[in-house]
Scaffold this active site. Structure first.
Site, PDB file in Angstrom:
ATOM      1  N   ILE A  12       1.330  -3.574  10.921  1.00 57.75           N
ATOM      2  CA  ILE A  12       3.099  -3.174  10.842  1.00 57.75           C
ATOM      3  C   ILE A  12       3.424  -3.406  11.998  1.00 57.75           C
ATOM      4  N   ALA A  79       0.947   3.136  16.789  1.00 60.05           N
ATOM      5  CA  ALA A  79      -0.589   3.219  16.816  1.00 60.05           C
ATOM      6  C   ALA A  79      -1.072   4.266  15.936  1.00 60.05           C
ATOM      7  N   ASN A  84      -7.102   5.891   4.865  1.00 64.93           N
ATOM      8  CA  ASN A  84      -7.415   7.074   3.947  1.00 64.93           C
ATOM      9  C   ASN A  84      -8.738   7.091   3.786  1.00 64.93           C
ATOM     10  N   THR A 121       4.396   8.202   7.750  1.00 62.72           N
ATOM     11  CA  THR A 121       4.397   8.004   6.462  1.00 62.72           C
ATOM     12  C   THR A 121       4.940   8.925   5.231  1.00 62.72           C
ATOM     13  N   ASP A 122       4.940   8.340   4.185  1.00 59.12           N
ATOM     14  CA  ASP A 122       5.304   9.106   2.958  1.00 59.12           C
ATOM     15  C   ASP A 122       4.249  10.013   2.481  1.00 59.12           C
ATOM     16  N   GLU A 123       3.052   9.890   3.034  1.00 62.65           N
ATOM     17  CA  GLU A 123       1.856  10.675   2.597  1.00 62.65           C
ATOM     18  C   GLU A 123       2.001  12.015   3.058  1.00 62.65           C
ATOM     19  N   TYR A 148      -6.458  11.546   6.894  1.00 58.64           N
ATOM     20  CA  TYR A 148      -5.510  10.800   7.715  1.00 58.64           C
ATOM     21  C   TYR A 148      -3.968  11.598   7.282  1.00 58.64           C
ATOM     22  N   SER A 149      -3.676  11.702   6.266  1.00 55.41           N
ATOM     23  CA  SER A 149      -2.115  12.265   6.040  1.00 55.41           C
ATOM     24  C   SER A 149      -1.984  13.571   7.006  1.00 55.41           C
ATOM     25  N   LYS A 152      -1.066  12.647  10.312  1.00 55.77           N
ATOM     26  CA  LYS A 152       0.024  12.143  10.397  1.00 55.77           C
ATOM     27  C   LYS A 152       1.166  13.183  10.331  1.00 55.77           C
ATOM     28  N   ILE A 189      -4.376  -4.303  -1.439  1.00 56.85           N
ATOM     29  CA  ILE A 189      -3.660  -5.523  -1.876  1.00 56.85           C
ATOM     30  C   ILE A 189      -4.628  -6.809  -1.217  1.00 56.85           C
ATOM     31  N   ARG A 271     -11.306   7.823  -5.368  1.00 54.97           N
ATOM     32  CA  ARG A 271     -11.386   8.241  -3.943  1.00 54.97           C
ATOM     33  C   ARG A 271     -11.422   9.765  -4.257  1.00 54.97           C
ATOM     34  N   GLY A 273      -9.867  13.400  -4.021  1.00 52.89           N
ATOM     35  CA  GLY A 273      -8.926  14.048  -3.463  1.00 52.89           C
ATOM     36  C   GLY A 273      -7.209  12.837  -3.348  1.00 52.89           C
TER      37      GLY A 273
HETATM   38  P1  NAD Z   1      -3.275  -0.754  11.289  1.00 54.27           P
HETATM   39  O1  NAD Z   1      -4.519   0.082  11.224  1.00 54.27           O
HETATM   40  O2  NAD Z   1      -3.334  -1.927  10.966  1.00 54.27           O
HETATM   41  O3  NAD Z   1      -2.945  -0.811  12.968  1.00 54.27           O
HETATM   42  C1  NAD Z   1      -3.056   0.402  13.873  1.00 54.27           C
HETATM   43  C2  NAD Z   1      -3.062  -0.308  15.183  1.00 54.27           C
HETATM   44  O4  NAD Z   1      -3.251   0.638  16.193  1.00 54.27           O
HETATM   45  C3  NAD Z   1      -4.441  -1.331  15.693  1.00 54.27           C
HETATM   46  O5  NAD Z   1      -3.761  -2.363  16.223  1.00 54.27           O
HETATM   47  C4  NAD Z   1      -5.334  -0.408  16.445  1.00 54.27           C
HETATM   48  O6  NAD Z   1      -5.883  -1.359  17.284  1.00 54.27           O
HETATM   49  C5  NAD Z   1      -4.244   0.287  16.963  1.00 54.27           C
HETATM   50  N1  NAD Z   1      -4.614   1.610  17.693  1.00 54.27           N
HETATM   51  C6  NAD Z   1      -5.643   2.424  16.584  1.00 54.27           C
HETATM   52  N2  NAD Z   1      -6.144   3.743  17.670  1.00 54.27           N
HETATM   53  C7  NAD Z   1      -5.468   3.293  18.772  1.00 54.27           C
HETATM   54  C8  NAD Z   1      -5.512   4.225  20.033  1.00 54.27           C
HETATM   55  N3  NAD Z   1      -6.046   5.360  20.277  1.00 54.27           N
HETATM   56  N4  NAD Z   1      -4.878   3.477  21.037  1.00 54.27           N
HETATM   57  C9  NAD Z   1      -3.951   2.513  21.084  1.00 54.27           C
HETATM   58  N5  NAD Z   1      -3.911   1.829  20.052  1.00 54.27           N
HETATM   59  C10 NAD Z   1      -4.749   2.300  18.907  1.00 54.27           C
HETATM   60  O7  NAD Z   1      -2.183   0.115  10.691  1.00 54.27           O
HETATM   61  P2  NAD Z   1      -0.852  -0.284  10.050  1.00 54.27           P
HETATM   62  O8  NAD Z   1      -1.042  -0.209   8.664  1.00 54.27           O
HETATM   63  O9  NAD Z   1      -0.193  -1.306  10.784  1.00 54.27           O
HETATM   64  O10 NAD Z   1       0.038   1.297  10.355  1.00 54.27           O
HETATM   65  C11 NAD Z   1       0.945   1.306  11.493  1.00 54.27           C
HETATM   66  C12 NAD Z   1       1.536   2.658  11.532  1.00 54.27           C
HETATM   67  O11 NAD Z   1       2.481   2.722  10.384  1.00 54.27           O
HETATM   68  C13 NAD Z   1       0.681   3.925  11.455  1.00 54.27           C
HETATM   69  O12 NAD Z   1       1.294   4.925  12.163  1.00 54.27           O
HETATM   70  C14 NAD Z   1       0.579   4.280   9.919  1.00 54.27           C
HETATM   71  O13 NAD Z   1       0.515   5.748   9.772  1.00 54.27           O
HETATM   72  C15 NAD Z   1       2.280   3.972   9.606  1.00 54.27           C
HETATM   73  N6  NAD Z   1       2.428   3.693   8.038  1.00 54.27           N
HETATM   74  C16 NAD Z   1       1.592   2.731   7.551  1.00 54.27           C
HETATM   75  C17 NAD Z   1       1.883   2.304   6.309  1.00 54.27           C
HETATM   76  C18 NAD Z   1       1.002   1.288   5.340  1.00 54.27           C
HETATM   77  O14 NAD Z   1       1.404   1.231   4.418  1.00 54.27           O
HETATM   78  N7  NAD Z   1       0.039   0.670   5.989  1.00 54.27           N
HETATM   79  C19 NAD Z   1       3.024   2.974   5.633  1.00 54.27           C
HETATM   80  C20 NAD Z   1       3.573   3.999   6.372  1.00 54.27           C
HETATM   81  C21 NAD Z   1       3.424   4.077   7.558  1.00 54.27           C
HETATM   82  O1  DAU Z   2       1.740   5.733   1.667  1.00 54.93           O
HETATM   83  C1  DAU Z   2       1.660   5.005   2.924  1.00 54.93           C
HETATM   84  C2  DAU Z   2       0.307   4.869   3.263  1.00 54.93           C
HETATM   85  O2  DAU Z   2      -0.336   3.626   2.494  1.00 54.93           O
HETATM   86  C3  DAU Z   2      -0.069   4.541   4.657  1.00 54.93           C
HETATM   87  O3  DAU Z   2       0.321   5.850   5.347  1.00 54.93           O
HETATM   88  C4  DAU Z   2      -1.217   4.182   5.049  1.00 54.93           C
HETATM   89  O4  DAU Z   2      -1.637   3.992   6.219  1.00 54.93           O
HETATM   90  C5  DAU Z   2      -1.859   3.091   4.099  1.00 54.93           C
HETATM   91  O5  DAU Z   2      -3.093   2.689   4.121  1.00 54.93           O
HETATM   92  C6  DAU Z   2      -1.435   3.367   2.509  1.00 54.93           C
HETATM   93  O6  DAU Z   2      -2.373   4.285   1.966  1.00 54.93           O
HETATM   94  P1  DAU Z   2      -3.030   4.255   0.664  1.00 54.93           P
HETATM   95  O7  DAU Z   2      -4.012   5.134   0.533  1.00 54.93           O
HETATM   96  O8  DAU Z   2      -1.981   4.338  -0.467  1.00 54.93           O
HETATM   97  O9  DAU Z   2      -3.273   2.614   0.543  1.00 54.93           O
HETATM   98  P2  DAU Z   2      -4.722   1.620   0.253  1.00 54.93           P
HETATM   99  O10 DAU Z   2      -4.406   0.339   0.491  1.00 54.93           O
HETATM  100  O11 DAU Z   2      -6.007   2.311   0.800  1.00 54.93           O
HETATM  101  O12 DAU Z   2      -4.621   2.025  -1.430  1.00 54.93           O
HETATM  102  C7  DAU Z   2      -3.594   1.804  -2.243  1.00 54.93           C
HETATM  103  C8  DAU Z   2      -4.064   2.557  -3.666  1.00 54.93           C
HETATM  104  O13 DAU Z   2      -4.805   1.482  -4.212  1.00 54.93           O
HETATM  105  C9  DAU Z   2      -4.601   3.816  -3.541  1.00 54.93           C
HETATM  106  O14 DAU Z   2      -4.141   4.297  -4.825  1.00 54.93           O
HETATM  107  C10 DAU Z   2      -5.972   3.393  -3.626  1.00 54.93           C
HETATM  108  C11 DAU Z   2      -6.170   2.358  -4.200  1.00 54.93           C
HETATM  109  N1  DAU Z   2      -7.579   1.505  -4.213  1.00 54.93           N
HETATM  110  C12 DAU Z   2      -7.672   0.983  -3.036  1.00 54.93           C
HETATM  111  C13 DAU Z   2      -8.624   0.222  -2.469  1.00 54.93           C
HETATM  112  C14 DAU Z   2      -9.008  -0.164  -1.049  1.00 54.93           C
HETATM  113  C15 DAU Z   2      -8.020   0.761  -5.230  1.00 54.93           C
HETATM  114  O15 DAU Z   2      -7.771   0.777  -6.454  1.00 54.93           O
HETATM  115  N2  DAU Z   2      -8.953  -0.146  -4.757  1.00 54.93           N
HETATM  116  C16 DAU Z   2      -9.354  -0.329  -3.595  1.00 54.93           C
HETATM  117  O16 DAU Z   2     -10.420  -1.185  -3.467  1.00 54.93           O
END
Ligand code: NAD
Ligand code: DAU
Length: 332
Positions: A12, A79, A84, A121-123, A148-149, A152, A189, A271, A273
């Protein structure tokens, strides 16, 4: 404006950097990233180095973060350890980066009096029943389920306390599940797309009735920019695009869009929980700051994302085998 973007080499964060680079051509961006397994410099490749700078460092490193914060106008803090499943098997990096790292950023921001936007995050709100008519709002009680959540949620609490006690100029956003280019193949995805591209079957946890509220990462970026420019200091905004889908529906749609039989997937162990449902009410962001999501057609957003993974095999291939080895250890 000199922006410091922590985690700007992750999924992101790098999409946000590319977005700002495009829509705010006068701004100077410094990416601050430790390049963990989830960070990748390729994510910000091709951007003009006179406008986008890079510091490889850990947010937990007090001296390095202090120096970087001193030199910017505003920090956008992405960062984090973000997955999860990893947090269930190895929670310490989550406590360290998400809590201690956020603490170090808050102390630097306090010392140098800089604007902070904290990405969350919404989590943090836990999960909803499938038939609950209410969605998450900025007033929902915190009730996180996973390591994780909960880390956060802890980081959000620190930001709120530093604002109230020390007057730091901070805002927080809590966004729903993002999808789009540059997402690590450990996530739902991209894992399924790349499983199909490698000739294997997608993996659905449990019954697949769990609902996620999908938003294109570009819409997350535009929400963060609006909050940075117009948000009320001390406030929390929820970012979401009314994209609720259960996991089974998403896997079936992916299979269909990739020309496969929609039943061609495996059920694997659930998973522990596992949160049942997330749903965001983004009306505060829409009504108070005038934000609107642009990617409202999930099917076409998903098609674009599939095409991105098809066209960028050299980006995801190096992560793939190691990620699937990890899932073998996790048993899913
Ligand atoms: P990601 O895991 O793809 O990227 C995390 C980045 O942070 C990486 O580039 C990693 O190298 C860097 N990082 C990790 N630990 C670090 C540290 N100690 N110091 C410096 N850099 C560090 O994560 P993402 O999915 O892009 O999520 C980014 C942010 O958005 C997070 O705070 C996450 O909680 C939040 N978020 C993610 C989602 C989602 O769907 N992925 C949704 C809502 C919020
Ligand atoms: O809601 C925001 C959160 O969304 C962010 O804070 C997190 O950083 C981000 O990773 C994401 O968390 P989820 O646990 O929802 O995402 P994930 O992509 O791991 O999984 C999405 C859903 O799909 C979840 O219900 C678990 C399920 N899943 C996941 C994987 C990897 C499967 O069914 N099969 C899989 O192989």
């Amino acid at each position: 404006m000199k922006l410091l973007v922590t985690g700007g080499a992750g999924f992101i964060g790098s999409n946000f950097v590319r977005y700002i680079y495009r829509v705010r051509p006068q701004w100077d961006i410094t990416v601050y990233d430790a390049l963990t397994y989830a960070g990748n410099l390729k994510n910000i490749e091709g951007l003009d180095p006179s406008r986008v700078h890079f510091i490889q460092a850990d947010i937990c490193d007090e001296n390095q973060i202090d120096k970087a914060v001193a030199e910017c106008d505003a920090v956008i803090h992405f960062a984090a350890e973000s997955h999860n499943d990893n947090s269930l098997h190895s929670p310490w990096p989550f406590v360290n980066t998400n809590i201690v790292g956020t603490f170090q950023i808050l102390e630097a921001v306090r010392k140098h009096d800089k604007r902070l936007h904290h990405i969350s995050t919404d989590e943090v709100y836990g999960d909803l029943e499938l038939d609950d008519p209410n969605k998450f709002t900025p007033d929902s009680p915190y009730n996180p389920s996973s390591p994780y959540s909960s880390t956060k949620a802890s980081s959000d609490m620190l930001v709120r306390a530093w604002h109230r006690s020390f007057g730091i100029r901070a805002t927080i956003s809590n966004c729903s599940n993002n999808y789009g280019p540059y997402q690590h193949v450990e996530k739902f995805i991209p894992r399924q797309i790349t499983e199909i591209l490698e000739g294997r079957r997608p993996k659905l946890y449990g019954t697949g009735e769990n609902v996620r509220d999908w938003i294109h990462t570009e819409d997350h970026s535009s929400g963060v920019l609006v909050i940075l420019e117009k948000g009320e200091i001390g406030d929390t905004y929820l970012i979401g695009a009314n994209g609720e889908k259960n996991n089974k529906e998403v896997i079936e749609l992916l299979l269909e869009l990739m020309g496969k039989d929609k039943n061609n997937y495996d059920h694997v162990d659930d998973r522990p929980g596992h949160d049942l449902r997330y749903a965001i009410d983004a009306s505060k962001l829409e009504n108070e700051l005038g934000w609107k999501p642009q990617y409202t057609n999930f099917r076409s957003g998903l098609e674009d994302t599939i095409n991105w993974y098809k066209d960028n095999e050299s980006w995801w291939k190096p992560q793939k085998a190691k990620t699937e080895e990890k899932y073998q250890e996790f048993g899913r």
